[in-house]
Design a protein around this motif. Structure first.
Motif, PDB file in Angstrom:
ATOM      1  N   GLY A 346       0.785  -1.222   0.000  1.00  7.85           N
ATOM      2  CA  GLY A 346       0.000   0.000   0.000  1.00  7.85           C
ATOM      3  C   GLY A 346       0.817   1.271   0.000  1.00  7.85           C
ATOM      4  O   GLY A 346       0.252   2.367   0.074  1.00  7.85           O
ATOM      5  N   TYR A 385       1.145   2.446 -10.710  1.00 12.05           N
ATOM      6  CA  TYR A 385      -0.093   2.008 -10.056  1.00 12.05           C
ATOM      7  C   TYR A 385      -1.277   2.563 -10.841  1.00 12.05           C
ATOM      8  O   TYR A 385      -1.139   2.936 -12.006  1.00 12.05           O
ATOM      9  CB  TYR A 385      -0.103   2.466  -8.593  1.00 12.05           C
ATOM     10  N   ALA A 401     -10.004   0.940  -1.537  1.00 13.94           N
ATOM     11  CA  ALA A 401      -8.759   1.682  -1.744  1.00 13.94           C
ATOM     12  C   ALA A 401      -8.411   2.508  -0.518  1.00 13.94           C
ATOM     13  O   ALA A 401      -7.252   2.529  -0.075  1.00 13.94           O
ATOM     14  CB  ALA A 401      -8.885   2.585  -2.973  1.00 13.94           C
ATOM     15  N   GLY A 432      -5.218   0.966  -6.780  1.00 11.86           N
ATOM     16  CA  GLY A 432      -4.283  -0.086  -7.149  1.00 11.86           C
ATOM     17  C   GLY A 432      -4.503  -0.522  -8.590  1.00 11.86           C
ATOM     18  O   GLY A 432      -5.491  -0.147  -9.228  1.00 11.86           O
ATOM     19  N   GLN A 433      -3.560  -1.298  -9.088  1.00 17.90           N
ATOM     20  CA  GLN A 433      -3.724  -1.843 -10.429  1.00 17.90           C
ATOM     21  C   GLN A 433      -4.955  -2.743 -10.474  1.00 17.90           C
ATOM     22  O   GLN A 433      -5.385  -3.291  -9.455  1.00 17.90           O
ATOM     23  CB  GLN A 433      -2.483  -2.645 -10.825  1.00 17.90           C
ATOM     24  N   ALA A 436      -5.733  -5.913  -8.146  1.00 17.23           N
ATOM     25  CA  ALA A 436      -4.762  -5.888  -7.043  1.00 17.23           C
ATOM     26  C   ALA A 436      -5.294  -6.658  -5.842  1.00 17.23           C
ATOM     27  O   ALA A 436      -6.496  -6.663  -5.557  1.00 17.23           O
ATOM     28  CB  ALA A 436      -4.451  -4.444  -6.651  1.00 17.23           C
ATOM     29  N   GLU A 440      -3.195  -3.831  -1.489  1.00 17.58           N
ATOM     30  CA  GLU A 440      -2.617  -3.069  -2.601  1.00 17.58           C
ATOM     31  C   GLU A 440      -3.691  -2.366  -3.434  1.00 17.58           C
ATOM     32  O   GLU A 440      -3.397  -1.817  -4.489  1.00 17.58           O
ATOM     33  CB  GLU A 440      -1.820  -4.015  -3.522  1.00 17.58           C
ATOM     34  N   ARG A 441      -4.943  -2.360  -2.950  1.00 12.91           N
ATOM     35  CA  ARG A 441      -6.033  -1.763  -3.726  1.00 12.91           C
ATOM     36  C   ARG A 441      -6.040  -0.241  -3.630  1.00 12.91           C
ATOM     37  O   ARG A 441      -6.692   0.440  -4.405  1.00 12.91           O
ATOM     38  CB  ARG A 441      -7.377  -2.342  -3.251  1.00 12.91           C
ATOM     39  N   VAL A 443      -3.007   2.944  -2.750  1.00 11.20           N
ATOM     40  CA  VAL A 443      -1.558   3.109  -2.594  1.00 11.20           C
ATOM     41  C   VAL A 443      -1.239   4.552  -2.206  1.00 11.20           C
ATOM     42  O   VAL A 443      -1.696   5.499  -2.854  1.00 11.20           O
ATOM     43  CB  VAL A 443      -0.819   2.748  -3.901  1.00 11.20           C
TER      44      VAL A 443
END
Length: 751
Positions: A346, A385, A401, A432-433, A436, A440-441, A443
């Motif tokens: 993150g 990202y 996120a 996030g990508q 993700a 990591e959703r 960042v």
């Protein structure tokens, strides 16, 4: 024709405050007397480009040109011009003779041309700053860093097309009697320099000349502000004028102040393929093709001037983001902080960095060092990202996120890292990508103004000049008033910024990611938070808390547009922040306050508990929204699917301990308990102080335990219908004749 549409202003709420933050950065700091404009020595203008043109070449030119009268030892410019137009024409002839003699290009596509815009119709009006739309004399440029303005549909007659994107330099020409103060002159020249910086993203500095029938002054702009030379006599020092004009019109882009590590291929006057050369992961130089320029808010000349580039590795085809910025030399490099955050989910991950590129003091008169805030150009390569948080397309994407960004923030401030972000904002939390994993959703990026606590410097005082005004905590904004009595910045200030980020999105955006009209109630509430005046911003932001029209309207709008689950999240988070602010206020300024440096230790020692609370708010809201989504899916599927019986689901313990944040399993949740929703008047009555109690927002704030059990409220329309029904049942008085007692307004300001 001059095209000016390649410059645009960011009109979003709070955008201006960031620029204001840059321009006021030096205030309240050591060296607060440093100026935005400095004055060089008398000799600086004469020495700057002395080696560019040999003395013998200058003497030969002055003997041969018609633009200079060797007998009178003066330029062929009227000593007393009748009009400015006459002076501009004569000055154009003199400068054109210099470019014609000393500016030569030996590279295809590289050109310099002096243009007189005096009679160009598009230049007759005024720009947003109140000055002429463009300078009267302009050096039009073509080459690897220049392009015709993007507003042009056709590239025909390129030589006649002017804009700030293909302007190498410019000259202001005025009669001696019209010249104003130094401040006025710099303000006018800065209006054009700002537009050049905006249109030419790889520009380090911009230089120009102010000319009269007798004198000239060189004006220089960079990310530290501006400097200006004393006036020098152009007739007594013709060689100095020649060298300065040759330098400002040079075909060498580095001499013009451009970063040649970024170059473009120019086709029909337009930038097409570009490349960026920087340090690779192993320390070797790497040249990456530029995929895109990531737009950032950089309208101010002075400041960090962050610029980001999306690039692609030509071998692996992996994409990265290269970030350029200008940091104060007394602040730790951002790349040092990113070295400490490696492998934290993150938080943006750094691939490589490039140190010691260039400093402002390298571009300025040596005698002015110390009179301005010196900045250093830094470059980092980071993993790519998603888009900024405000690019969300669903409620779940937004909440997930923000939840992951909060979890990352907890790791940022804990352990051996101990970093306070100090600029949580809509631009500094990315999605996030796609696809993700959890964690990591969302960042966190941008550690430009982050602070790392060390043994030598464990704390830093809050400062209203740092960060993005619209998202600053009340303590940070209040530092304008408290000055040296302001508390230290802590993680709770960042958590409060997360609340304003959530409120910003709830009130400005719809659940599908589209925006409300700026005239709607939500945006009108948020607009005041970004006021340049800290006192007004403080007053506007405090209305979000406690009992009052703005607080109730904000909650109603969230529930109406985002639903009960998001309304509950917003309410619980804002009440929690209100309670925290009350606790901080009591420890710092209450009757039992000790004034000790560690006065907040009893509160700050509960850090893990605080993060557990906030993460729980988000986790439960996510589960509720997921449930709503499943319920909608069931409705769409229709009644053809027959329900099947199943054993009762086991109860789920939603409590967490010391940094653990297990996500509840949606499928294991039993039916929610029945909750009786109090009438609005009853809820307000519960918040009122009893007789003899002091009314304050902090005293009316619910305890954390109460916050964790607050049930989602009914939507606004349902509450109104329910309230009317209850009123009709309880009274024989017709509803239209019934008197409503006005609810108590509670002063929510605490200093």
């Amino acid at each position: 024709m001059l095209h000016t549409s390649d410059h645009s202003e960011d009109r979003r709420p709070g955008a201006k405050s960031r620029a204001q933050s840059h321009s006021n950065h030096h205030k309240g700091m050591p060296g607060g007397s440093r100026c935005s404009t400095t004055t060089t020595t008398e000799t600086y203008a004469h020495d700057l480009h002395r080696g560019l043109v040999e003395d013998s070449d200058v003497e030969m030119f002055l003997r041969e040109t018609d633009a200079y009268d060797s007998g009178q030892t003066r330029w062929s410019i009227p000593s007393v011009p009748k009009t400015r137009e006459e002076l501009v024409g004569a000055m154009y002839g003199a400068l054109q003779s210099i470019l014609g003699r000393f500016i030569r290009s030996f590279e295809p596509g590289v050109e310099r041309e002096l243009r007189n815009t005096q009679d160009v119709p598009a230049c007759q009006g005024s720009n947003d700053d109140g000055f002429r739309v463009c300078p009267v004399l302009v050096v039009r440029a073509a080459g690897p860093s220049f392009e015709i303005p993007k507003s042009l549909v056709s590239a025909s007659q390129v030589s006649t097309r002017l804009g700030f994107s293909n302007m190498a330099s410019y000259f202001s020409v005025k009669m001696e009697s019209e010249i104003g103060s130094t401040k006025e002159s710099v303000e006018e020249m800065s209006s054009y320099a700002r537009r050049i910086f905006h249109a030419q993203p790889n520009r380090f500095h911009v230089r120009s000349l102010i000319l009269t029938e007798r004198h000239a002054r060189l004006v220089h702009f960079d990310r530290g502000g501006s400097q200006i030379t004393p006036p020098f006599d152009i007739h007594q020092h013709p060689a100095t004028l020649i060298r300065l004009v040759a330098g400002l019109s040079s075909t060498n882009e580095t001499m013009l102040g451009l970063d040649n590590s970024i170059q473009w291929t120019i086709v029909d006057g337009r930038k097409t393929e570009g490349t960026l050369t920087t340090t690779g992961p192993g320390g070797e130089p790497n040249t990456y093709p530029i995929v895109d320029q990531i737009v950032t808010n950089r309208d101010s000349i002075r400041g960090r001037a962050t610029m980001c580039w999306r690039v692609r590795d030509p071998e692996t085809l992996e994409e990265f983001v290269v970030k350029d910025s200008w940091r104060p030399d007394d602040r730790p490099p951002e790349y040092d902080l990113f070295e400490l955050t490696k492998d934290i989910p993150g938080v943006a991950q750094m691939i490589s960095h490039e140190a010691g590129r260039v400093e402002i003091r390298d571009m300025r008169c040596p005698s002015t060092v110390g009179q301005y805030l010196n900045r250093v150009s830094s470059r980092m390569t980071l993993r790519l990202y998603g888009k900024p948080l405000t690019s969300f397309t669903s409620t779940l994407q937004l909440l997930r996120a923000m939840r992951d960004a909060l979890a990352a923030h907890q790791k940022l401030v804990g352990g051996d890292v101990r970093i306070l972000h100090r600029d949580i904002s809509h631009n500094n939390v990315l999605l996030g990508q796609e696809g993700a994993a959890e964690g990591e959703r969302g960042v966190l990026i941008d550690l430009d103004i982050a602070f790392r606590a060390t043994e030598g410097k464990p704390t830093v005082r809050v400062d209203h000049n740092l960060g993005t005004r619209i998202f600053q905590s009340m303590s940070v904004i209040g530092s304008d008033y408290l000055q040296q009595r302001s508390p230290a910045y802590d993680y709770l200030d960042d958590l409060e910024s997360f609340l304003y980020l959530l409120a910003y999105i709830f009130l400005l955006y719809k659940p599908d990611g589209s925006r409300f009209s700026s005239k709607d109630e939500g945006p009108s509430i948020v607009q005041g938070w970004g006021d340049d005046d800290p006192e007004r911003a403080y007053a506007n932001k405090r209305k979000l808390f406690g009992v009052g029209h703005v607080a109730e309207t904000a909650l109603d709008l969230v529930e109406e547009h985002w639903g009960a689950s998001c309304g509950s999240l917003f309410k619980r988070f804002s009440c929690w922040i209100l309670h925290i602010r009350g606790s901080k206020s009591s420890l710092l300024y209450g009757r039992k306050a000790t004034g000790a440096p560690n006065a907040l230790d009893p509160l700050l020692s509960r850090r893990d508990e605080h993060y557990a609370d906030v993460l729980r708010f988000f986790d439960e809201a996510i589960v509720a929204v997921e449930g709503e989504s499943l319920a909608k899916t069931d409705v769409v599927m229709g009644d053809s699917l027959q329900p099947t019986s199943s054993p009762p689901a086991p109860a789920v313990d939603l409590t967490t301990t010391q940094g653990a944040h297990p996500r509840p399993n949606l499928l294991s949740l039993g039916p929610p308990p029945a909750v009786t929703q109090l009438r609005r008047s009853a809820r307000i009555h519960k918040l009122r102080p009893t007789k003899g109690e002091e009314a304050s927002p902090e005293s009316s704030a619910p305890t954390p335990s109460a916050l964790l059990t607050t049930a989602p409220s009914l939507r606004r329309s349902a509450r109104i219908r329910k309230r009317r029904l209850e009123d009709d049942q309880e009274s024989d008085v017709p509803p239209k004749a019934k008197r409503v007692k006005k609810s108590l307004r509670v002063n929510a300001r605490s200093r």
